[in-house]
Design an enzyme around this catalytic site. Structure first.
Site, mmCIF file in Angstrom:
data_model
loop_
_atom_site.group_PDB
_atom_site.id
_atom_site.type_symbol
_atom_site.label_atom_id
_atom_site.label_comp_id
_atom_site.label_asym_id
_atom_site.label_seq_id
_atom_site.Cartn_x
_atom_site.Cartn_y
_atom_site.Cartn_z
ATOM 1 N N ASP A 40 0.815 -1.224 0.000
ATOM 2 C CA ASP A 40 0.000 0.000 0.000
ATOM 3 C C ASP A 40 0.846 1.269 0.000
ATOM 4 O O ASP A 40 0.431 2.299 0.543
ATOM 5 C CB ASP A 40 -0.936 0.028 1.229
ATOM 6 N N GLU A 75 -11.136 0.008 -4.372
ATOM 7 C CA GLU A 75 -10.549 0.521 -3.128
ATOM 8 C C GLU A 75 -9.260 1.264 -3.480
ATOM 9 O O GLU A 75 -9.007 1.575 -4.629
ATOM 10 C CB GLU A 75 -10.253 -0.624 -2.147
#
Length: 485
Positions: A17, A215
């Site tokens: 991430d 997302e």
């Protein structure tokens, strides 16, 4: 001279991430922090890594910057810190936005420096004081992406596509319409306007066809335009959309990177992916006039031990970006040298004789046992170079891109296992006309170095290692000799 590989951090580090930001003369990467072999996402505290903008080969760990228990809602430390983002606020301080797994709130911590010790600042809330996510019907706070614009206004993006269960903070029901935007007050924690839906999820009106929002919200400014980066319905690609303002309207731009090189050259078939698939999340950054996309890959046959990778981005004539190919040399500035020893962990392509798979789908252990995978010796956090490719069986192939091959004479490999066959070496993925054949006879008695002559034409070449035979082997490294350094 040192070279840069993918993954660009040490083999023992698991940072998914990753959001890259340039502050001063360094680029900082803020990500969540997986645990090797962990049963859940993001089990460790936040750490930060940084590198000089003029040397993307020299990454330094800045240490732990925020711990799970610092948030008043997580004093026990039992909840996991999911994907964060950081911005420099109008006051010159640095603000770290995060959400705990499925708690249903978003929070912010603050620090005077980019990679110091962040302190809890507050939970994102409305003007009346109620915390966003604590009333039924509100959009679920998840995966923050934050931008302090040139005019000092602060924009926060968020969103999630799957069904949201009642959250533990209040046992209320939240919605998941897609990607939303909020404007924050100068205090960096109070909502000035929003949340407003910008990016509907798959099947809803206004969703991007075949690349709908899922997302991983991220936001950057590119040549005066606003570039929204996100993970799509496919879950293994990062896409982008461009708009004239923080609120859009946004037009779909394309795929930035896909873990399996899907959507390159018209390939949309997951069974033809060049690597094992799972979720990915990241952002883009401009460093010295060059744009890069940061993302992550999967290891250890599951989605809970992910590693940071990056690739160069090339601009399209319309101002957008072409899709990047996954490589072993992403931040190196060019191909790797065609001489020297390389760890097998930098393979950018990996598949079995049966192809690849999606790690976010539950397969029987017996089925997974047929596939090669990246793993390591030792426990999580042990700072030693012990990563390798495990379980290469008949037809398994590891691919590495790219090398500046010149006058290559031979190749050697470090392998172990119980196997009888050969490792074929080629610059084509099928290895039908191998440039080298390394005979393999292993009986389980530790790492062995085996070699063979190798004649690959000079030029910028990929290298593929394909095992053919019986049994299985582990692959730790290879050495190219006879080339020009």
């Amino acid at each position: 001279m040192e070279q840069a590989f993918n993954p660009y951090l040490p083999g023992w580090e698991y940072i998914p991430d990753g959001e890259p930001h340039v502050f001063g003369d360094r680029v900082y990467v803020y990500g969540s922090h997986d645990r090797f072999g962990g049963p859940l996402f993001c089990m460790n505290d936040y750490v930060c890594w940084s590198a000089p903008v003029d040397n993307l080969r020299d990454w330094r760990c800045e240490g732990v910057i925020y711990r799970k228990y610092q948030d008043p809602m997580n004093r026990s430390g039992r909840r996991c810190l999911y994907a964060p983002d950081v911005t420099r606020g109008p006051d010159g301080r640095y603000y770290l936005y995060y959400a705990f797994d499925f708690l249903g709130v978003m929070a912010v911590a603050v620090c005077d420096t980019p990679a110091g010790q962040y302190q809890f600042h507050g939970h994102v809330k409305f003007k009346d004081g109620h915390i966003w996510g604590t009333k039924s019907g509100e959009p679920f706070p998840f995966d923050p992406g934050v931008l302090t614009d040139d005019d000092g206004r602060v924009w926060l993006y968020s969103g999630f596509a799957t069904k949201v269960p009642p959250v533990a903070s209040g046992f209320h029901n939240l919605t998941n319409p897609g990607g939303v935007v909020l404007e924050l007050e100068p205090d960096m924690v109070t909502i000035k306007s929003g949340p407003d839906l910008l990016f509907p999820t798959k099947g809803k009106q206004g969703a991007f066809e075949n690349h709908a929002f899922f997302e991983a919200s991220s936001i950057r400014k590119v040549d005066g335009q606003y570039c929204f980066i996100y993970s799509s319905q496919h879950n293994h690609e990062l896409c982008y959309a461009m708009g004239p303002s923080p609120r859009g309207p946004f037009a779909f731009g394309g795929t930035l990177v896909d873990m399996g090189d899907l959507f390159l050259d018209g390939n949309t078939d997951e069974s033809r992916a060049v690597n094992y698939l799972g979720n990915t999340h990241g952002g883009i950054v401009e460093i010295g006039g060059q744009w890069y996309v940061f993302y992550h890959r999967q290891t250890n046959r599951h989605s809970y031990s992910r590693q940071a990778c990056a690739e160069k981005l090339e601009r399209r004539p319309d101002g957008g970006f072409f899709q990047a190919e996954v490589t072993s040399c992403g931040l190196n500035g060019g191909p790797l040298r065609g001489v020297g020893q390389y760890p097998a962990r930098i393979a950018c392509n990996l598949w079995s004789g049966k192809g690849t798979a999606r790690y976010d789908i539950r397969f029987p252990r017996l089925w997974l046992a047929a596939h090669p995978y990246f793993t390591q010796e030792g426990k999580d956090g042990e700072e030693r170079d012990s990563q390798y490719i495990a379980n290469m069986r008949d037809g398994a192939t590891a691919g590495f891109k790219y090398f500046a091959v010149q006058s290559l004479k031979s190749v050697s490999v470090q392998v172990r296992g119980r196997a009888d066959g050969a490792l074929l070496v080629s610059d084509t993925p099928d290895c039908k006309a191998p440039a080298a054949r390394i005979e393999i006879k292993l009986s389980g008695d530790g790492w062995k170095e085996l070699s063979a002559p190798c004649a690959i034409p000079d030029g910028i070449r990929p290298l593929y290692f394909k095992f053919t035979g019986k049994g299985r082997l582990d692959f730790r490294s290879f050495t190219l000799t006879g080339g020009v350094s």
